[in-house]
Write a protein that holds these residues in place. Structure first.
Motif, PDB file in Angstrom:
ATOM      1  N   LYS A 149       0.828  -1.200   0.000  1.00 18.06           N
ATOM      2  CA  LYS A 149       0.000   0.000   0.000  1.00 18.06           C
ATOM      3  C   LYS A 149       0.863   1.251   0.000  1.00 18.06           C
ATOM      4  O   LYS A 149       0.504   2.283  -0.572  1.00 18.06           O
ATOM      5  N   MET A 150       2.013   1.149   0.655  1.00 19.63           N
ATOM      6  CA  MET A 150       2.931   2.273   0.759  1.00 19.63           C
ATOM      7  C   MET A 150       4.328   1.741   1.022  1.00 19.63           C
ATOM      8  O   MET A 150       4.507   0.726   1.705  1.00 19.63           O
ATOM      9  N   HIS A 151       5.334   2.435   0.485  1.00 16.73           N
ATOM     10  CA  HIS A 151       6.715   2.073   0.763  1.00 16.73           C
ATOM     11  C   HIS A 151       7.577   3.313   0.556  1.00 16.73           C
ATOM     12  O   HIS A 151       7.768   3.767  -0.569  1.00 16.73           O
ATOM     13  N   ASP A 152       8.041   3.894   1.664  1.00 17.96           N
ATOM     14  CA  ASP A 152       8.911   5.057   1.589  1.00 17.96           C
ATOM     15  C   ASP A 152      10.025   4.900   2.612  1.00 17.96           C
ATOM     16  O   ASP A 152      10.254   3.803   3.132  1.00 17.96           O
ATOM     17  N   GLN A 153      10.700   5.968   2.938  1.00 17.04           N
ATOM     18  CA  GLN A 153      11.829   5.884   3.866  1.00 17.04           C
ATOM     19  C   GLN A 153      11.382   5.663   5.308  1.00 17.04           C
ATOM     20  O   GLN A 153      12.188   5.255   6.149  1.00 17.04           O
ATOM     21  N   HIS A 154      10.118   5.932   5.587  1.00 13.01           N
ATOM     22  CA  HIS A 154       9.612   5.768   6.948  1.00 13.01           C
ATOM     23  C   HIS A 154       9.132   4.343   7.204  1.00 13.01           C
ATOM     24  O   HIS A 154       9.467   3.746   8.219  1.00 13.01           O
ATOM     25  N   TYR A 155       8.310   3.817   6.286  1.00 14.65           N
ATOM     26  CA  TYR A 155       7.788   2.472   6.496  1.00 14.65           C
ATOM     27  C   TYR A 155       7.233   1.868   5.214  1.00 14.65           C
ATOM     28  O   TYR A 155       7.002   2.567   4.222  1.00 14.65           O
ATOM     29  N   ALA A 156       7.037   0.559   5.270  1.00 14.51           N
ATOM     30  CA  ALA A 156       6.370  -0.186   4.205  1.00 14.51           C
ATOM     31  C   ALA A 156       5.101  -0.786   4.777  1.00 14.51           C
ATOM     32  O   ALA A 156       5.096  -1.296   5.903  1.00 14.51           O
ATOM     33  N   MET A 157       4.007  -0.721   4.009  1.00 13.23           N
ATOM     34  CA  MET A 157       2.721  -1.247   4.456  1.00 13.23           C
ATOM     35  C   MET A 157       2.172  -2.218   3.428  1.00 13.23           C
ATOM     36  O   MET A 157       2.140  -1.915   2.229  1.00 13.23           O
ATOM     37  N   VAL A 158       1.734  -3.377   3.886  1.00 14.35           N
ATOM     38  CA  VAL A 158       1.108  -4.360   3.009  1.00 14.35           C
ATOM     39  C   VAL A 158      -0.332  -3.929   2.731  1.00 14.35           C
ATOM     40  O   VAL A 158      -1.054  -3.521   3.634  1.00 14.35           O
ATOM     41  N   ALA A 159      -0.747  -4.017   1.483  1.00 12.94           N
ATOM     42  CA  ALA A 159      -2.115  -3.680   1.103  1.00 12.94           C
ATOM     43  C   ALA A 159      -3.042  -4.854   1.399  1.00 12.94           C
ATOM     44  O   ALA A 159      -2.755  -5.984   1.013  1.00 12.94           O
ATOM     45  N   ASP A 160      -4.148  -4.589   2.116  1.00 14.99           N
ATOM     46  CA  ASP A 160      -5.138  -5.631   2.417  1.00 14.99           C
ATOM     47  C   ASP A 160      -4.467  -6.929   2.872  1.00 14.99           C
ATOM     48  O   ASP A 160      -4.491  -7.945   2.159  1.00 14.99           O
ATOM     49  N   PRO A 161      -3.875  -6.934   4.052  1.00 12.31           N
ATOM     50  CA  PRO A 161      -3.088  -8.103   4.493  1.00 12.31           C
ATOM     51  C   PRO A 161      -3.826  -9.430   4.453  1.00 12.31           C
ATOM     52  O   PRO A 161      -3.197 -10.476   4.204  1.00 12.31           O
ATOM     53  N   PHE A 162      -5.166  -9.450   4.671  1.00 14.57           N
ATOM     54  CA  PHE A 162      -5.870 -10.732   4.659  1.00 14.57           C
ATOM     55  C   PHE A 162      -5.761 -11.421   3.297  1.00 14.57           C
ATOM     56  O   PHE A 162      -5.813 -12.647   3.214  1.00 14.57           O
ATOM     57  N   LEU A 163      -5.641 -10.639   2.220  1.00 17.81           N
ATOM     58  CA  LEU A 163      -5.553 -11.222   0.882  1.00 17.81           C
ATOM     59  C   LEU A 163      -4.219 -11.897   0.628  1.00 17.81           C
ATOM     60  O   LEU A 163      -4.126 -12.787  -0.226  1.00 17.81           O
ATOM     61  N   HIS A 164      -3.185 -11.481   1.353  1.00 20.09           N
ATOM     62  CA  HIS A 164      -1.828 -11.923   1.034  1.00 20.09           C
ATOM     63  C   HIS A 164      -1.160 -12.704   2.159  1.00 20.09           C
ATOM     64  O   HIS A 164      -0.161 -13.390   1.911  1.00 20.09           O
ATOM     65  N   VAL A 165      -1.704 -12.594   3.383  1.00 22.74           N
ATOM     66  CA  VAL A 165      -1.104 -13.279   4.535  1.00 22.74           C
ATOM     67  C   VAL A 165      -2.241 -13.948   5.309  1.00 22.74           C
ATOM     68  O   VAL A 165      -2.915 -13.316   6.131  1.00 22.74           O
ATOM     69  N   ASN A 166      -2.460 -15.224   5.054  1.00 25.76           N
ATOM     70  CA  ASN A 166      -3.627 -15.896   5.635  1.00 25.76           C
ATOM     71  C   ASN A 166      -3.554 -15.941   7.150  1.00 25.76           C
ATOM     72  O   ASN A 166      -4.589 -15.922   7.836  1.00 25.76           O
ATOM     73  N   GLU A 167      -2.343 -15.980   7.704  1.00 22.03           N
ATOM     74  CA  GLU A 167      -2.217 -16.011   9.169  1.00 22.03           C
ATOM     75  C   GLU A 167      -2.767 -14.738   9.813  1.00 22.03           C
ATOM     76  O   GLU A 167      -3.232 -14.779  10.953  1.00 22.03           O
ATOM     77  N   ALA A 168      -2.702 -13.609   9.111  1.00 21.67           N
ATOM     78  CA  ALA A 168      -3.285 -12.381   9.641  1.00 21.67           C
ATOM     79  C   ALA A 168      -4.798 -12.531   9.771  1.00 21.67           C
ATOM     80  O   ALA A 168      -5.403 -12.110  10.769  1.00 21.67           O
ATOM     81  N   PHE A 169      -5.424 -13.114   8.766  1.00 24.50           N
ATOM     82  CA  PHE A 169      -6.858 -13.419   8.826  1.00 24.50           C
ATOM     83  C   PHE A 169      -7.167 -14.367   9.979  1.00 24.50           C
ATOM     84  O   PHE A 169      -8.111 -14.149  10.754  1.00 24.50           O
ATOM     85  N   GLU A 170      -6.382 -15.426  10.120  1.00 25.06           N
ATOM     86  CA  GLU A 170      -6.636 -16.416  11.167  1.00 25.06           C
ATOM     87  C   GLU A 170      -6.534 -15.812  12.563  1.00 25.06           C
ATOM     88  O   GLU A 170      -7.334 -16.131  13.456  1.00 25.06           O
ATOM     89  N   LEU A 171      -5.559 -14.916  12.764  1.00 25.21           N
ATOM     90  CA  LEU A 171      -5.435 -14.255  14.057  1.00 25.21           C
ATOM     91  C   LEU A 171      -6.641 -13.362  14.329  1.00 25.21           C
ATOM     92  O   LEU A 171      -7.201 -13.371  15.430  1.00 25.21           O
TER      93      LEU A 171
END
Length: 286
Positions: free
Chosen positions: A83-105
């Protein structure tokens, strides 16, 4: 300093209209979903409401955290699904779509049952973030500055560090003691506040650095003043999950106007037992 308190509608961003909007939608969910669960977390929730946070030690298996970390690092390395990636931080877009463990938690028994007891109704999952914050010499920005979350009057977040966060240098979630019970009269005058401004308001010793080890689970009511302290010793990766009683971005200064909804997979939704499916009411199924 003149203070205002939760019994005054001016305490809330959006005032009386926001209070009425929140109360209506919370009552609607209580009536729509009649739940019968034993009170497992009463003492924890009492402490949670008093302090604005609680930490559960060794609540999440390291294997789950390692898998989330590995997938996050791969997406950042390949510059995909971000979703974003700059010098401060990187953010995954819609984590449930790409990291199933995030959904499970997010839909785990412990998280949902705690949320049900806190709200005294079936909540829904709002927004959620999987973010890696970088060490650099840049000035803090956005969520690294003190603020309180305005998008809902009553909600809380679970925070999961992907590694030990043992001191201020590691970038812990930082809450302002007492700000869950009182706000300055001019709190709506701006959204972001510096550390010195907060200390002038609440005192030099008002910062609570929520340090925790890998595997611990933090719950915090971020309607109090807080920030993600900027890491200076090592990079920090963290999963944040929001629980609400109506979609985020509604019920404050623009009642009924929602932020863009986050996504989950249709098959993830269909895999849930019936009693958990209402927690996905505010998510788009794709």
């Amino acid at each position: 300093m003149e203070w205002i308190y939760p019994n005054d509608s001016k305490y809330y961003h959006g005032g009386r209209a926001a209070v009425e909007f929140h109360n209506f939608h919370k009552m609607k969910r209580k009536q729509q979903y009649v739940l019968e669960f034993e009170k497992e977390y009463k003492k924890d929730i009492d402490l949670f409401k008093e302090n604005g946070y609680i930490i559960f030690e060794n609540a999440i298996a390291h294997e789950i955290i390692d898998s989330i970390t590995e997938q996050t690092e791969r997406m950042i390395r390949d510059n995909v699904n971000l979703k974003m990636h700059d010098q401060h931080y990187a953010m995954v877009a819609d984590p449930f779509l790409h990291v199933n463990e995030a959904f499970e938690l997010a839909f785990s028994d412990v998280m949902l049952k705690f949320a049900i007891e806190y709200f005294d109704c079936m909540p829904g999952i709002g927004t959620f973030n999987l973010r890696k914050s970088y060490v650099n010499n840049l000035s803090p920005k956005t969520t690294q500055l003190f603020h309180y979350d305005r998008q809902n009057l009553q909600f809380f977040k679970f925070f999961v560090y992907m590694h030990d966060v043992l001191g201020p240098e590691d970038g812990p979630l930082t809450l302002v003691k007492g700000s869950n019970k009182m706000r300055p009269w001019n709190h709506s005058s701006k959204h972001r506040w510096t550390e010195q401004e907060i200390k002038n308001l609440y005192g030099e010793d008002s910062l609570a650095y929520l340090t925790a080890k890998k595997g611990d689970l933090i719950a915090a009511t971020t309607t109090c003043y807080h920030r993600g302290t900027k890491p200076t010793r090592k990079e920090r990766t963290m999963l944040t999950l929001n629980y609400v009683t109506h979609p985020e971005g509604s019920g404050t200064d623009r009642p009924g106007q929602y932020e863009k909804r986050f996504k989950m997979k249709r098959e993830q939704y269909e895999s849930l037992p019936d009693w958990k499916r209402p927690a996905a009411d505010f998510l788009d199924k794709v």
